[in-house]
Design a protein around this motif. Structure first.
Motif, short mmCIF file in Angstrom:
data_model
loop_
_atom_site.label_atom_id
_atom_site.label_comp_id
_atom_site.label_asym_id
_atom_site.label_seq_id
_atom_site.Cartn_x
_atom_site.Cartn_y
_atom_site.Cartn_z
N LYS A 110 48.34 39.84 45.52
CA LYS A 110 47.33 40.86 45.80
C LYS A 110 46.18 40.79 44.80
O LYS A 110 45.01 40.90 45.17
N GLU A 111 46.51 40.57 43.52
CA GLU A 111 45.47 40.47 42.49
C GLU A 111 44.62 39.23 42.68
O GLU A 111 43.39 39.27 42.50
N ILE A 112 45.25 38.12 43.06
CA ILE A 112 44.50 36.88 43.31
C ILE A 112 43.56 37.07 44.49
O ILE A 112 42.39 36.67 44.46
N ALA A 113 44.08 37.70 45.56
CA ALA A 113 43.25 37.95 46.76
C ALA A 113 42.05 38.81 46.40
O ALA A 113 40.92 38.54 46.85
N ARG A 114 42.27 39.83 45.58
CA ARG A 114 41.17 40.72 45.19
C ARG A 114 40.16 39.95 44.34
O ARG A 114 38.95 40.11 44.51
N ALA A 115 40.65 39.10 43.43
CA ALA A 115 39.75 38.35 42.55
C ALA A 115 38.89 37.36 43.33
O ALA A 115 37.72 37.14 42.99
N LEU A 116 39.46 36.78 44.40
CA LEU A 116 38.74 35.77 45.17
C LEU A 116 38.04 36.34 46.40
O LEU A 116 37.32 35.62 47.09
#
Length: 233
Positions: A188-194
């Motif tokens: 979820k954090e990676i998706a938000r960052a990208l």
């Protein structure tokens, strides 16, 4: 609507397969399960059933849709299906090779077009691109010796396909996802960052794990260190 979605990073991918031929649905299911063993498959054999399921099923990753459904006109049916799909990306899976048909599907809002005569590996290329917001379609005209694929995604470079080195097949985006994962960030954090869907990150990670021959994040970290992958740009 977002609050109703599952948040676990281990949630399986979920695809709706729409085709009025049971054998085709079965074949697509096998192809997806071969690549994603824990995938959830939802099937529909008519447009009406597909629209109901698109609206009722939670957490759909993508829809694979046959353009020639028996209970609708292909173009109006696609429009209706896209409306029911909402934000869920839809990939047309059809035997059509006419460039005008392909272009009309993309203009209507389909995020991808895969020909039924292509090799199963094409799905490996199509799914991450479509889920990341790109367009995947065959380049017309289709050459007589087989289908060539054009990937239209401005932000991603062409993917190297070295048979001898799995690392060389990682795209720039896959390396970026891998770097963030190794920093300890969740899907979820990676998706938000990208700025992409969480389902996109799941597809990228599964692809990376398959390429490097690992089954979990710990093995992935060790394989990355062994291979000496340079993740910094």
């Amino acid at each position: 609507m977002v609050s109703d979605r599952r948040t676990s990073s281990d949630d399986p991918l979920k695809f709706l397969i729409v085709d009025d031929h049971a054998l085709v649905r079965y074949g697509l299911s096998l192809a997806l399960r071969q690549r994603y063993p824990d995938v959830v498959i939802v099937e529909a054999g008519s447009l009406a059933e597909a629209m109901r399921k698109a609206r009722s099923e939670r957490d759909l990753t993508a829809i694979l849709y046959d353009l020639q459904m028996g209970d609708s006109d292909e173009h109006s049916g696609l429009t209706d299906m896209l409306d029911a799909a909402g934000d869920v990306p839809l990939i047309v899976v059809s035997g059509a090779t006419d460039g005008n048909v392909i272009a009309s599907c993309i203009r209507a809002g389909a995020r991808g077009f895969v020909n039924k005569g292509c090799e199963g590996a094409v799905l490996d290329q199509a799914l991450p691109i479509v889920l990341e917001g790109g367009i995947f379609a065959p380049a017309p005209p289709t050459p007589p010796d087989g289908q060539r694929v054009r990937i239209a995604l401005a932000s991603a470079p062409a993917q190297a396909r070295s048979e001898n080195d799995a690392v060389s097949s990682l795209t720039e985006r896959q390396r970026e996802v891998l770097r963030l994962l190794l920093e300890g960030q969740s899907n979820k954090e990676i998706a938000r960052a990208l700025g992409v869907l969480e389902g996109t990150i799941k597809v990228h990670l599964r692809t990376v794990m398959q390429r490097l021959g690992v089954r979990n994040r710990t093995q992935l970290a060790l394989a990355t260190m062994k291979a000496g992958i340079k993740l910094q740009s």
